[in-house]
Design an enzyme around this catalytic site. Sequence first.
Site, PDB file in Angstrom:
ATOM      1  N   GLY A  10      17.088 -33.172  41.341  1.00 26.02           N
ATOM      2  CA  GLY A  10      16.813 -34.018  40.823  1.00 26.02           C
ATOM      3  C   GLY A  10      17.725 -34.058  39.463  1.00 26.02           C
ATOM      4  N   GLN A  11      17.819 -34.535  38.515  1.00 27.91           N
ATOM      5  CA  GLN A  11      18.675 -34.437  37.352  1.00 27.91           C
ATOM      6  C   GLN A  11      18.171 -33.282  36.886  1.00 27.91           C
ATOM      7  OE1 GLN A  11      17.954 -38.123  34.693  1.00 27.91           O
ATOM      8  NE2 GLN A  11      19.960 -38.214  34.203  1.00 27.91           N
ATOM      9  N   TYR A 144       3.959 -43.358  38.333  1.00 28.17           N
ATOM     10  CA  TYR A 144       4.135 -42.547  37.645  1.00 28.17           C
ATOM     11  C   TYR A 144       3.571 -42.074  35.991  1.00 28.17           C
ATOM     12  CZ  TYR A 144       8.464 -40.366  35.454  1.00 28.17           C
ATOM     13  OH  TYR A 144       9.049 -39.375  34.375  1.00 28.17           O
ATOM     14  N   LYS A 148       1.289 -39.153  35.605  1.00 29.89           N
ATOM     15  CA  LYS A 148       1.790 -37.772  34.004  1.00 29.89           C
ATOM     16  C   LYS A 148       0.755 -37.866  33.742  1.00 29.89           C
ATOM     17  CE  LYS A 148       5.809 -37.036  35.604  1.00 29.89           C
ATOM     18  NZ  LYS A 148       5.833 -34.874  35.887  1.00 29.89           N
TER      19      LYS A 148
HETATM   20  C1  AKB Z   1      12.134 -43.056  34.138  1.00 23.11           C
HETATM   21  O1  AKB Z   1      12.743 -44.180  33.693  1.00 23.11           O
HETATM   22  O2  AKB Z   1      11.143 -43.673  34.707  1.00 23.11           O
HETATM   23  C2  AKB Z   1      11.734 -41.969  33.913  1.00 23.11           C
HETATM   24  C3  AKB Z   1      11.339 -41.898  32.660  1.00 23.11           C
HETATM   25  C4  AKB Z   1      11.511 -42.206  31.203  1.00 23.11           C
HETATM   26  O3  AKB Z   1      10.260 -40.684  32.596  1.00 23.11           O
HETATM   27  N1  AKB Z   1      13.876 -41.750  33.620  1.00 23.11           N
END
Ligand code: AKB
Length: 324
Positions: A10-11, A144, A148
């Site tokens: 990834g990035q 997400y 997290k």
């Molecule tokens: C996203 O946009 O999902 C990520 C982040 C801010 O964690 N770049």
Amino acid sequence: MKILLTGAGGQIGHDLIGALAARGHEVVSTDLAPRPPSHAHAQAGKWRRLDVTDAGATLAVFEEHKPECVFHLAAILSASGEKNPKLAYDVNQTGTWNVLEACRQTGVSRLVFTSSIAVFGPPPSGPLPDPTPDDVALHPTTMYGVTKVAGELLCAYYTQKHGVDCRGVRFPGLISAAMPGGGSSDYALFMYVDAVRKGGYDAFARSDTRIPLMYMPDGVRALLEVAMADRAKLTRSIYNIAAFSPRADEIAASVQRVIPDAKFTYSPDPRRQAILDSWPKSLDDSAARNDWGWAHKYDLDGMTDDLIPRVRRMLELGAVLSTH
Ligand code: AKB
């Protein structure tokens, strides 16, 4: 030190592999995908195919390589995760469990966890404080962000119960001359990419969108610094880190300093705009500054000046980048 990366394709991995190798570490990079051509400059170390949702495969790779330290980067980001929440759950939640278990079972002493501003969301009582401190009630709005938050808590649990020293940072939107992977903050990089290749960009965010952002060299340095920080100085496991928080139209103005004819328009995508609006406008990172001396180097214009030539080079090398 022998260091293993998950999600190395990834990035972040793109820049972190080279930074670790330059400091003399032995690097084992793992990812579901083969080594991407864009990582050609970072041939350092071994590359192993690994799906972190597979507990047995994860344990086997850890047993084979016996890393002393792991950077856990594998994740499905916010926008992609809303398209496929089950995949985001599997990779981010089950994957983190599998990585922590592999650390525990093979005696890995240190795990660096990459969290995000996506752990935040507007609390029922009103908007997030600006700047947003480390410790506020966490109300993420994306899968997400949910995973997290759980990952952060699992890190604290494994530190307390199993002696796996887990620490990490909550990243702002990261910007670099490398392919981002399905984030809501990607509009910021796309403003640079399309300004260079098309002379302008129609952003999927409103012009007044403001979230914390960071240039990747600072992000990579933050990971290295938190990884090597003296445990005795750490008062928490996961830290807010901040650099700058421009509005989208301020990013446009910064790009126009270098490419004066670049034109920017704004056509907000409701799904991604809602995610961006749920995040902090800026972060209070005083704990990171006090505990392990965190300090960003790049401000918005400093990033712009360094990034535009790199984006040009990336495009000359034939990078295929969708900016939708
Ligand atoms: C996203 O946009 O999902 C990520 C982040 C801010 O964690 N770049």
